[in-house]
Design a protein around this motif. Structure first.
Motif, PDB file in Angstrom:
ATOM      1  N   LEU A 207       0.842  -1.203   0.000  1.00  0.00           N
ATOM      2  CA  LEU A 207       0.000   0.000   0.000  1.00  0.00           C
ATOM      3  C   LEU A 207       0.874   1.249   0.000  1.00  0.00           C
ATOM      4  O   LEU A 207       0.553   2.252  -0.661  1.00  0.00           O
ATOM      5  CB  LEU A 207      -0.922  -0.009   1.228  1.00  0.00           C
ATOM      6  CG  LEU A 207      -2.095  -0.985   1.137  1.00  0.00           C
ATOM      7  CD1 LEU A 207      -2.672  -1.283   2.527  1.00  0.00           C
ATOM      8  CD2 LEU A 207      -3.187  -0.414   0.224  1.00  0.00           C
ATOM      9  N   ARG A 208       1.965   1.190   0.719  1.00  0.00           N
ATOM     10  CA  ARG A 208       2.881   2.347   0.753  1.00  0.00           C
ATOM     11  C   ARG A 208       3.573   2.527  -0.590  1.00  0.00           C
ATOM     12  O   ARG A 208       3.794   3.649  -1.039  1.00  0.00           O
ATOM     13  CB  ARG A 208       3.885   2.169   1.899  1.00  0.00           C
ATOM     14  CG  ARG A 208       3.227   2.351   3.279  1.00  0.00           C
ATOM     15  CD  ARG A 208       4.102   1.796   4.401  1.00  0.00           C
ATOM     16  NE  ARG A 208       5.423   2.385   4.414  1.00  0.00           N
ATOM     17  CZ  ARG A 208       5.787   3.441   5.138  1.00  0.00           C
ATOM     18  NH1 ARG A 208       4.907   4.035   5.932  1.00  0.00           N
ATOM     19  NH2 ARG A 208       7.026   3.902   5.102  1.00  0.00           N
ATOM     20  N   GLU A 209       3.926   1.426  -1.239  1.00  0.00           N
ATOM     21  CA  GLU A 209       4.527   1.526  -2.578  1.00  0.00           C
ATOM     22  C   GLU A 209       3.515   2.104  -3.574  1.00  0.00           C
ATOM     23  O   GLU A 209       3.870   2.900  -4.436  1.00  0.00           O
ATOM     24  CB  GLU A 209       4.975   0.149  -3.069  1.00  0.00           C
ATOM     25  CG  GLU A 209       6.140  -0.466  -2.321  1.00  0.00           C
ATOM     26  CD  GLU A 209       7.503   0.093  -2.742  1.00  0.00           C
ATOM     27  OE1 GLU A 209       7.578   0.786  -3.777  1.00  0.00           O
ATOM     28  OE2 GLU A 209       8.483  -0.171  -2.009  1.00  0.00           O
ATOM     29  N   LEU A 210       2.264   1.680  -3.440  1.00  0.00           N
ATOM     30  CA  LEU A 210       1.226   2.165  -4.360  1.00  0.00           C
ATOM     31  C   LEU A 210       0.897   3.635  -4.110  1.00  0.00           C
ATOM     32  O   LEU A 210       0.422   4.336  -5.008  1.00  0.00           O
ATOM     33  CB  LEU A 210      -0.055   1.324  -4.198  1.00  0.00           C
ATOM     34  CG  LEU A 210       0.004  -0.107  -4.713  1.00  0.00           C
ATOM     35  CD1 LEU A 210      -1.189  -0.911  -4.189  1.00  0.00           C
ATOM     36  CD2 LEU A 210       0.029  -0.133  -6.245  1.00  0.00           C
ATOM     37  N   ASP A 211       1.142   4.051  -2.877  1.00  0.00           N
ATOM     38  CA  ASP A 211       0.871   5.437  -2.489  1.00  0.00           C
ATOM     39  C   ASP A 211      -0.613   5.776  -2.684  1.00  0.00           C
ATOM     40  O   ASP A 211      -0.958   6.767  -3.327  1.00  0.00           O
ATOM     41  CB  ASP A 211       1.764   6.392  -3.290  1.00  0.00           C
ATOM     42  CG  ASP A 211       1.817   7.772  -2.667  1.00  0.00           C
ATOM     43  OD1 ASP A 211       1.513   7.881  -1.466  1.00  0.00           O
ATOM     44  OD2 ASP A 211       2.131   8.744  -3.386  1.00  0.00           O
TER      45      ASP A 211
END
Ligand SMILES: N[C@@H](CCC(=O)N[C@@H](CS)C(=O)NCC(=O)O)C(=O)O
Length: 199
Positions: free
Chosen positions: A19-23
Protein backbone atom coordinates in the motif's frame (compact mmCIF):
# COMPACT_ATOMS: atom_id res chain seq x y z
CA UNK A 1 -11.35 3.43 2.09
CA UNK A 2 -9.09 0.41 2.24
CA UNK A 3 -8.56 -0.85 5.77
CA UNK A 4 -5.69 -3.12 6.75
CA UNK A 5 -5.68 -5.12 9.99
CA UNK A 6 -2.46 -6.41 11.46
CA UNK A 7 0.45 -5.69 13.76
CA UNK A 8 4.17 -5.88 14.29
CA UNK A 9 6.49 -7.65 11.87
CA UNK A 10 3.94 -10.30 10.97
CA UNK A 11 2.84 -10.99 7.41
CA UNK A 12 0.83 -7.78 7.51
CA UNK A 13 4.13 -6.08 6.61
CA UNK A 14 3.51 -7.33 3.05
CA UNK A 15 0.22 -5.56 2.23
CA UNK A 16 1.31 -2.58 4.31
CA UNK A 17 4.49 -2.29 2.24
CA UNK A 18 2.46 -2.75 -0.94
CA UNK A 19 0.00 0.00 0.00
CA UNK A 20 2.88 2.35 0.75
CA UNK A 21 4.53 1.53 -2.58
CA UNK A 22 1.23 2.17 -4.36
CA UNK A 23 0.87 5.44 -2.49
CA UNK A 24 -2.92 5.12 -2.20
CA UNK A 25 -5.15 6.15 0.72
CA UNK A 26 -5.68 3.49 3.38
CA UNK A 27 -6.18 3.14 7.08
CA UNK A 28 -4.67 0.62 9.45
CA UNK A 29 -6.20 -1.13 12.45
CA UNK A 30 -3.45 -2.38 14.73
CA UNK A 31 -4.61 -5.47 16.57
CA UNK A 32 -3.39 -6.63 19.96
CA UNK A 33 -2.85 -10.37 19.72
CA UNK A 34 -2.09 -10.72 23.44
CA UNK A 35 -5.36 -9.02 24.31
CA UNK A 36 -7.30 -11.58 22.25
CA UNK A 37 -8.27 -9.23 19.42
CA UNK A 38 -7.98 -12.05 16.88
CA UNK A 39 -10.59 -14.07 18.77
CA UNK A 40 -13.11 -11.25 18.99
CA UNK A 41 -16.33 -12.07 17.11
CA UNK A 42 -16.03 -8.89 15.04
CA UNK A 43 -12.59 -9.94 13.86
CA UNK A 44 -13.63 -13.56 13.26
CA UNK A 45 -16.41 -12.23 11.08
CA UNK A 46 -13.69 -10.75 8.86
CA UNK A 47 -11.46 -13.82 8.98
CA UNK A 48 -12.84 -17.01 10.56
CA UNK A 49 -9.26 -18.28 10.88
CA UNK A 50 -8.46 -15.47 13.33
CA UNK A 51 -5.29 -14.53 11.47
CA UNK A 52 -3.72 -11.36 10.22
CA UNK A 53 -3.41 -9.65 7.86
CA UNK A 54 -6.94 -8.85 6.74
CA UNK A 55 -7.66 -6.29 4.05
CA UNK A 56 -11.13 -4.77 3.91
CA UNK A 57 -12.32 -3.01 0.78
CA UNK A 58 -16.01 -2.17 1.01
CA UNK A 59 -17.86 -5.45 1.50
CA UNK A 60 -14.79 -7.53 0.68
CA UNK A 61 -12.79 -8.88 3.62
CA UNK A 62 -9.71 -10.56 2.21
CA UNK A 63 -7.32 -12.91 3.98
CA UNK A 64 -3.95 -14.23 2.68
CA UNK A 65 -1.17 -11.71 2.20
CA UNK A 66 -0.43 -13.20 -1.25
CA UNK A 67 -3.95 -12.55 -2.50
CA UNK A 68 -3.84 -9.01 -1.15
CA UNK A 69 -0.75 -8.13 -3.15
CA UNK A 70 -2.32 -9.41 -6.38
CA UNK A 71 -5.64 -7.71 -5.60
CA UNK A 72 -4.04 -4.37 -4.85
CA UNK A 73 -1.81 -4.55 -7.90
CA UNK A 74 -4.81 -5.25 -10.13
CA UNK A 75 -6.90 -2.58 -8.44
CA UNK A 76 -4.31 0.09 -9.17
CA UNK A 77 -2.95 -0.96 -12.58
CA UNK A 78 -1.64 2.53 -13.41
CA UNK A 79 0.96 2.16 -10.62
CA UNK A 80 2.56 -0.67 -12.61
CA UNK A 81 3.52 -2.80 -9.62
CA UNK A 82 1.80 -5.95 -10.93
CA UNK A 83 1.92 -6.74 -14.66
CA UNK A 84 -1.40 -6.97 -16.55
CA UNK A 85 -3.12 -10.37 -16.52
CA UNK A 86 -2.49 -12.90 -19.26
CA UNK A 87 0.86 -11.42 -20.18
CA UNK A 88 4.24 -13.08 -20.15
CA UNK A 89 5.37 -10.69 -17.43
CA UNK A 90 2.37 -11.62 -15.28
CA UNK A 91 3.03 -15.30 -15.73
CA UNK A 92 6.62 -14.86 -14.51
CA UNK A 93 5.39 -12.68 -11.65
CA UNK A 94 2.89 -15.35 -10.58
CA UNK A 95 5.45 -18.10 -10.96
CA UNK A 96 7.67 -16.34 -8.41
CA UNK A 97 4.81 -15.66 -6.04
CA UNK A 98 3.83 -19.32 -6.04
CA UNK A 99 7.44 -20.45 -5.73
CA UNK A 100 7.92 -18.28 -2.67
CA UNK A 101 4.63 -19.46 -1.19
CA UNK A 102 5.13 -23.17 -1.74
CA UNK A 103 8.91 -23.68 -1.71
CA UNK A 104 10.61 -20.92 0.25
CA UNK A 105 8.20 -19.87 2.98
CA UNK A 106 7.33 -23.36 4.28
CA UNK A 107 10.84 -24.34 5.44
CA UNK A 108 11.37 -20.87 6.95
CA UNK A 109 8.06 -21.22 8.78
CA UNK A 110 9.07 -24.65 10.12
CA UNK A 111 12.41 -23.30 11.33
CA UNK A 112 10.63 -20.39 12.96
CA UNK A 113 8.18 -22.68 14.74
CA UNK A 114 10.94 -24.95 15.93
CA UNK A 115 13.31 -22.23 17.04
CA UNK A 116 10.65 -20.09 18.69
CA UNK A 117 8.22 -22.68 20.04
CA UNK A 118 10.29 -25.87 20.09
CA UNK A 119 7.94 -27.65 17.68
CA UNK A 120 9.18 -30.66 15.72
CA UNK A 121 12.27 -32.77 16.28
CA UNK A 122 15.69 -32.87 14.70
CA UNK A 123 14.41 -34.72 11.63
CA UNK A 124 11.93 -31.96 10.87
CA UNK A 125 14.62 -29.37 11.42
CA UNK A 126 17.06 -31.13 9.09
CA UNK A 127 14.39 -31.42 6.39
CA UNK A 128 13.53 -27.74 6.73
CA UNK A 129 17.21 -26.76 6.52
CA UNK A 130 17.73 -28.88 3.40
CA UNK A 131 14.67 -27.44 1.66
CA UNK A 132 15.56 -23.91 2.71
CA UNK A 133 19.11 -24.24 1.36
CA UNK A 134 17.77 -25.54 -1.96
CA UNK A 135 15.13 -22.83 -2.39
CA UNK A 136 17.48 -20.06 -1.27
CA UNK A 137 20.16 -21.21 -3.74
CA UNK A 138 17.62 -20.97 -6.55
CA UNK A 139 16.65 -17.46 -5.49
CA UNK A 140 20.29 -16.40 -5.15
CA UNK A 141 21.00 -17.66 -8.62
CA UNK A 142 18.02 -15.73 -9.96
CA UNK A 143 19.43 -12.55 -8.44
CA UNK A 144 22.86 -13.09 -9.98
CA UNK A 145 22.24 -10.75 -12.91
CA UNK A 146 19.05 -8.85 -12.06
CA UNK A 147 18.21 -6.48 -9.21
CA UNK A 148 14.76 -7.93 -8.53
CA UNK A 149 13.15 -11.34 -8.80
CA UNK A 150 11.25 -10.62 -12.00
CA UNK A 151 13.92 -8.43 -13.61
CA UNK A 152 14.53 -4.71 -13.40
CA UNK A 153 11.20 -3.79 -11.87
CA UNK A 154 10.45 -4.09 -8.16
CA UNK A 155 7.16 -5.84 -7.36
CA UNK A 156 5.20 -8.10 -5.00
CA UNK A 157 7.66 -11.02 -5.25
CA UNK A 158 10.28 -8.66 -3.83
CA UNK A 159 7.92 -7.56 -1.08
CA UNK A 160 7.43 -11.15 0.01
CA UNK A 161 11.07 -12.15 -0.33
CA UNK A 162 12.24 -8.93 1.32
CA UNK A 163 9.89 -9.60 4.23
CA UNK A 164 10.94 -13.25 4.56
CA UNK A 165 14.60 -12.25 4.66
CA UNK A 166 13.93 -10.05 7.68
CA UNK A 167 12.67 -12.95 9.78
CA UNK A 168 14.81 -13.30 12.88
CA UNK A 169 15.23 -17.02 12.36
CA UNK A 170 17.03 -16.29 9.07
CA UNK A 171 19.41 -13.64 10.42
CA UNK A 172 22.55 -15.81 10.42
CA UNK A 173 21.58 -17.58 7.19
CA UNK A 174 21.27 -14.27 5.33
CA UNK A 175 24.46 -12.85 6.84
CA UNK A 176 26.39 -15.78 5.37
CA UNK A 177 25.04 -15.09 1.86
CA UNK A 178 26.29 -11.73 0.53
CA UNK A 179 23.91 -11.63 -2.45
CA UNK A 180 20.84 -12.23 -0.32
CA UNK A 181 22.08 -9.79 2.30
CA UNK A 182 22.67 -7.05 -0.30
CA UNK A 183 19.26 -7.70 -1.86
CA UNK A 184 17.51 -7.58 1.53
CA UNK A 185 19.28 -4.35 2.44
CA UNK A 186 18.43 -2.83 -0.93
CA UNK A 187 14.73 -3.62 -0.96
CA UNK A 188 14.21 -2.76 2.71
CA UNK A 189 15.84 0.63 2.05
CA UNK A 190 12.96 1.62 -0.19
CA UNK A 191 10.78 4.43 1.19
CA UNK A 192 7.76 2.14 1.01
CA UNK A 193 9.22 -0.41 3.42
CA UNK A 194 7.62 0.09 6.85
CA UNK A 195 10.98 0.52 8.56
CA UNK A 196 9.31 2.08 11.62
CA UNK A 197 8.25 -1.46 12.58
CA UNK A 198 11.92 -2.51 12.68
CA UNK A 199 13.34 0.33 14.78
N1 LIG B 1 -1.02 -17.61 4.77
C1 LIG B 1 -1.43 -16.50 5.59
C2 LIG B 1 -0.82 -16.69 6.98
C3 LIG B 1 -1.42 -15.77 8.01
C4 LIG B 1 -0.81 -16.01 9.37
O1 LIG B 1 -0.45 -17.15 9.74
N2 LIG B 1 -0.72 -14.95 10.15
C5 LIG B 1 -0.16 -15.06 11.48
C6 LIG B 1 0.76 -13.87 11.75
S1 LIG B 1 2.05 -13.76 10.56
C7 LIG B 1 -1.27 -15.04 12.50
O2 LIG B 1 -2.19 -14.26 12.38
N3 LIG B 1 -1.18 -15.91 13.51
C8 LIG B 1 -2.18 -15.98 14.54
C9 LIG B 1 -1.73 -15.36 15.80
O3 LIG B 1 -0.75 -14.63 15.79
O4 LIG B 1 -2.38 -15.57 16.82
C10 LIG B 1 -0.97 -15.19 4.94
O5 LIG B 1 0.01 -15.20 4.17
O6 LIG B 1 -1.59 -14.14 5.17
Amino acid sequence: MLVLYGCGRSRWVRPLWMLRELDVPFRTVVVDRDAGDLDAPAFRALNPLGKIPVLVDGDLALAESWAMLAYLGDKFPDRGLVPPRATRARAIHDQWMFYLATELEPPIWLLHRQTTFGEGGQEVRALAETNLARAAAYVEDRLRDRPHLTGDAFGPPDIVLGHLLTWRVLAAFVEERPRLRAYRDRVTSRPGFPSFLYA
